[in-house]
Write a protein that holds these residues in place. Structure first.
Motif, PDB file in Angstrom:
ATOM      1  N   LEU A  26      27.067  46.398  77.556  1.00  0.00           N
ATOM      2  CA  LEU A  26      27.954  47.285  76.796  1.00  0.00           C
ATOM      3  C   LEU A  26      28.932  46.485  75.953  1.00  0.00           C
ATOM      4  O   LEU A  26      29.307  45.360  76.296  1.00  0.00           O
ATOM      5  CB  LEU A  26      28.741  48.196  77.742  1.00  0.00           C
ATOM      6  N   GLY A  27      29.398  47.091  74.864  1.00  0.00           N
ATOM      7  CA  GLY A  27      30.422  46.481  74.022  1.00  0.00           C
ATOM      8  C   GLY A  27      31.811  46.669  74.612  1.00  0.00           C
ATOM      9  O   GLY A  27      32.004  47.412  75.576  1.00  0.00           O
ATOM     10  N   GLU A  28      32.764  46.000  74.007  1.00  0.00           N
ATOM     11  CA  GLU A  28      34.145  46.011  74.518  1.00  0.00           C
ATOM     12  C   GLU A  28      34.720  47.420  74.648  1.00  0.00           C
ATOM     13  O   GLU A  28      35.373  47.736  75.639  1.00  0.00           O
ATOM     14  CB  GLU A  28      35.049  45.155  73.631  1.00  0.00           C
ATOM     15  N   TYR A  29      34.499  48.260  73.651  1.00  0.00           N
ATOM     16  CA  TYR A  29      35.069  49.603  73.706  1.00  0.00           C
ATOM     17  C   TYR A  29      34.508  50.393  74.885  1.00  0.00           C
ATOM     18  O   TYR A  29      35.264  50.985  75.673  1.00  0.00           O
ATOM     19  CB  TYR A  29      34.829  50.342  72.395  1.00  0.00           C
ATOM     20  N   ASP A  30      33.189  50.403  75.027  1.00  0.00           N
ATOM     21  CA  ASP A  30      32.583  51.172  76.114  1.00  0.00           C
ATOM     22  C   ASP A  30      32.949  50.622  77.484  1.00  0.00           C
ATOM     23  O   ASP A  30      33.045  51.378  78.454  1.00  0.00           O
ATOM     24  CB  ASP A  30      31.066  51.219  75.953  1.00  0.00           C
ATOM     25  N   LEU A  31      33.157  49.318  77.595  1.00  0.00           N
ATOM     26  CA  LEU A  31      33.569  48.742  78.870  1.00  0.00           C
ATOM     27  C   LEU A  31      34.963  49.196  79.289  1.00  0.00           C
ATOM     28  O   LEU A  31      35.260  49.299  80.473  1.00  0.00           O
ATOM     29  CB  LEU A  31      33.568  47.212  78.783  1.00  0.00           C
ATOM     30  N   THR A  38      41.964  60.671  84.561  1.00  0.00           N
ATOM     31  CA  THR A  38      42.796  59.663  85.222  1.00  0.00           C
ATOM     32  C   THR A  38      42.531  58.256  84.701  1.00  0.00           C
ATOM     33  O   THR A  38      43.004  57.278  85.276  1.00  0.00           O
ATOM     34  CB  THR A  38      42.585  59.693  86.751  1.00  0.00           C
ATOM     35  N   GLY A  39      41.772  58.147  83.620  1.00  0.00           N
ATOM     36  CA  GLY A  39      41.590  56.859  82.955  1.00  0.00           C
ATOM     37  C   GLY A  39      40.503  55.964  83.517  1.00  0.00           C
ATOM     38  O   GLY A  39      40.437  54.778  83.178  1.00  0.00           O
ATOM     39  N   THR A  40      39.626  56.481  84.351  1.00  0.00           N
ATOM     40  CA  THR A  40      38.581  55.637  84.935  1.00  0.00           C
ATOM     41  C   THR A  40      37.734  55.003  83.841  1.00  0.00           C
ATOM     42  O   THR A  40      37.259  55.674  82.930  1.00  0.00           O
ATOM     43  CB  THR A  40      37.690  56.451  85.891  1.00  0.00           C
ATOM     44  N   ASN A  41      37.573  53.680  83.959  1.00  0.00           N
ATOM     45  CA  ASN A  41      36.798  52.910  82.981  1.00  0.00           C
ATOM     46  C   ASN A  41      36.048  51.807  83.711  1.00  0.00           C
ATOM     47  O   ASN A  41      36.452  51.374  84.791  1.00  0.00           O
ATOM     48  CB  ASN A  41      37.725  52.343  81.906  1.00  0.00           C
ATOM     49  N   LEU A  42      34.955  51.355  83.140  1.00  0.00           N
ATOM     50  CA  LEU A  42      34.066  50.440  83.847  1.00  0.00           C
ATOM     51  C   LEU A  42      34.699  49.093  84.165  1.00  0.00           C
ATOM     52  O   LEU A  42      34.669  48.636  85.310  1.00  0.00           O
ATOM     53  CB  LEU A  42      32.783  50.231  83.038  1.00  0.00           C
ATOM     54  N   VAL A  85      42.056  47.237  81.716  1.00  0.00           N
ATOM     55  CA  VAL A  85      42.062  45.886  81.177  1.00  0.00           C
ATOM     56  C   VAL A  85      42.761  45.905  79.824  1.00  0.00           C
ATOM     57  O   VAL A  85      42.382  46.669  78.927  1.00  0.00           O
ATOM     58  CB  VAL A  85      40.615  45.356  81.039  1.00  0.00           C
ATOM     59  N   THR A  86      43.779  45.079  79.683  1.00  0.00           N
ATOM     60  CA  THR A  86      44.516  45.024  78.423  1.00  0.00           C
ATOM     61  C   THR A  86      43.646  44.423  77.326  1.00  0.00           C
ATOM     62  O   THR A  86      42.637  43.750  77.602  1.00  0.00           O
ATOM     63  CB  THR A  86      45.796  44.181  78.567  1.00  0.00           C
ATOM     64  N   ALA A  87      44.046  44.627  76.095  1.00  0.00           N
ATOM     65  CA  ALA A  87      43.308  44.055  74.959  1.00  0.00           C
ATOM     66  C   ALA A  87      43.322  42.535  75.003  1.00  0.00           C
ATOM     67  O   ALA A  87      42.392  41.883  74.522  1.00  0.00           O
ATOM     68  CB  ALA A  87      43.898  44.566  73.646  1.00  0.00           C
ATOM     69  N   GLU A  88      44.369  41.970  75.602  1.00  0.00           N
ATOM     70  CA  GLU A  88      44.492  40.509  75.664  1.00  0.00           C
ATOM     71  C   GLU A  88      43.613  39.890  76.756  1.00  0.00           C
ATOM     72  O   GLU A  88      43.301  38.705  76.698  1.00  0.00           O
ATOM     73  CB  GLU A  88      45.956  40.099  75.902  1.00  0.00           C
ATOM     74  N   GLU A  89      43.244  40.668  77.755  1.00  0.00           N
ATOM     75  CA  GLU A  89      42.378  40.166  78.822  1.00  0.00           C
ATOM     76  C   GLU A  89      40.923  40.239  78.353  1.00  0.00           C
ATOM     77  O   GLU A  89      40.456  41.291  77.939  1.00  0.00           O
ATOM     78  CB  GLU A  89      42.532  41.019  80.084  1.00  0.00           C
TER      79      GLU A  89
END
Length: 197
Positions: A26-31, A38-42, A85-89
């Motif tokens: 997956l790309g950064e956005y989808d990850l 509640t913001g669940t993301n991979l 995960v922040t954009a900087e990580e």
């Protein structure tokens, strides 16, 4: 009888692999994008599992995880800091953390007997004494829970579903069969609701 430690470790490794498979390709956005209210993301799920394992297989048994990121060491972390995960990580840094935590956890499991004791300071008032066996089971449940979350989140992104690469553990059917199955489940749900209204 199978060696219990080996069996538990195998199941834990399988759940780790299932979770990692959900972020593959997956790309950064989808990850990173939130897919529940509640913001669940991979990638956040991977980060969270790493954080929890670092504490349970580290601090609990007096084996602190080395080179922990600053957010993991913070005594009063921001709410949910480990769930996104922040954009900087970078993705690479999160996957590297996950790999290092897995290795550290495996070393703790290998070094101690299942009846070795530690203390979970955040359980109860003043902490609770536990065995390594209990913590391995606790972490197996924790990782499996989040691998299940990741399975559903990944399916909502690109319809990829299943247990693992090469073994989706789903009926081998074509897209038409799955659409018809979905419609059958939806129809049953509507009919059950109609009968109770």
């Amino acid at each position: 009888m199978d060696d219990l430690k080996a069996v538990l470790t195998q199941y834990l490794d399988e759940q780790h692999a299932a979770l990692l498979w959900k972020v593959d390709g997956l790309g950064e956005y989808d990850l990173r994008r939130p897919l529940t209210p509640t913001g669940t993301n991979l990638l956040g799920l991977v980060k969270h599992v790493a954080a929890v394992e670092a504490e349970y297989f580290g601090l609990v048994f007096g084996r602190p995880f080395p080179d922990a990121p600053a957010w993991l060491l913070d005594e009063e972390p921001a709410d949910n800091v480990d769930m996104w995960v922040t954009a900087e990580e970078s993705t690479a840094s999160i996957l590297d953390l996950f790999a290092r935590v897995r290795e550290h956890g495996a070393e703790t499991i290998a070094a101690l007997d299942l009846d070795a004791t530690g203390v979970v300071p955040w359980w109860g008032n003043g902490g609770v004494e536990v065995t390594l066996g209990r913590i391995v089971v606790h972490m197996l449940a924790e990782v499996a829970r989040h691998a299940g979350h990741a399975d559903i989140v990944r399916e909502s992104i690109d319809a990829a579903a299943g247990l693992s690469d090469g073994n989706d553990n789903l009926p081998s059917q074509d897209a038409a069969w799955w659409r018809e199955y979905y419609d059958r489940v939806q129809s049953a749900a509507r009919e059950a609701a109609r009968r109770t209204d």
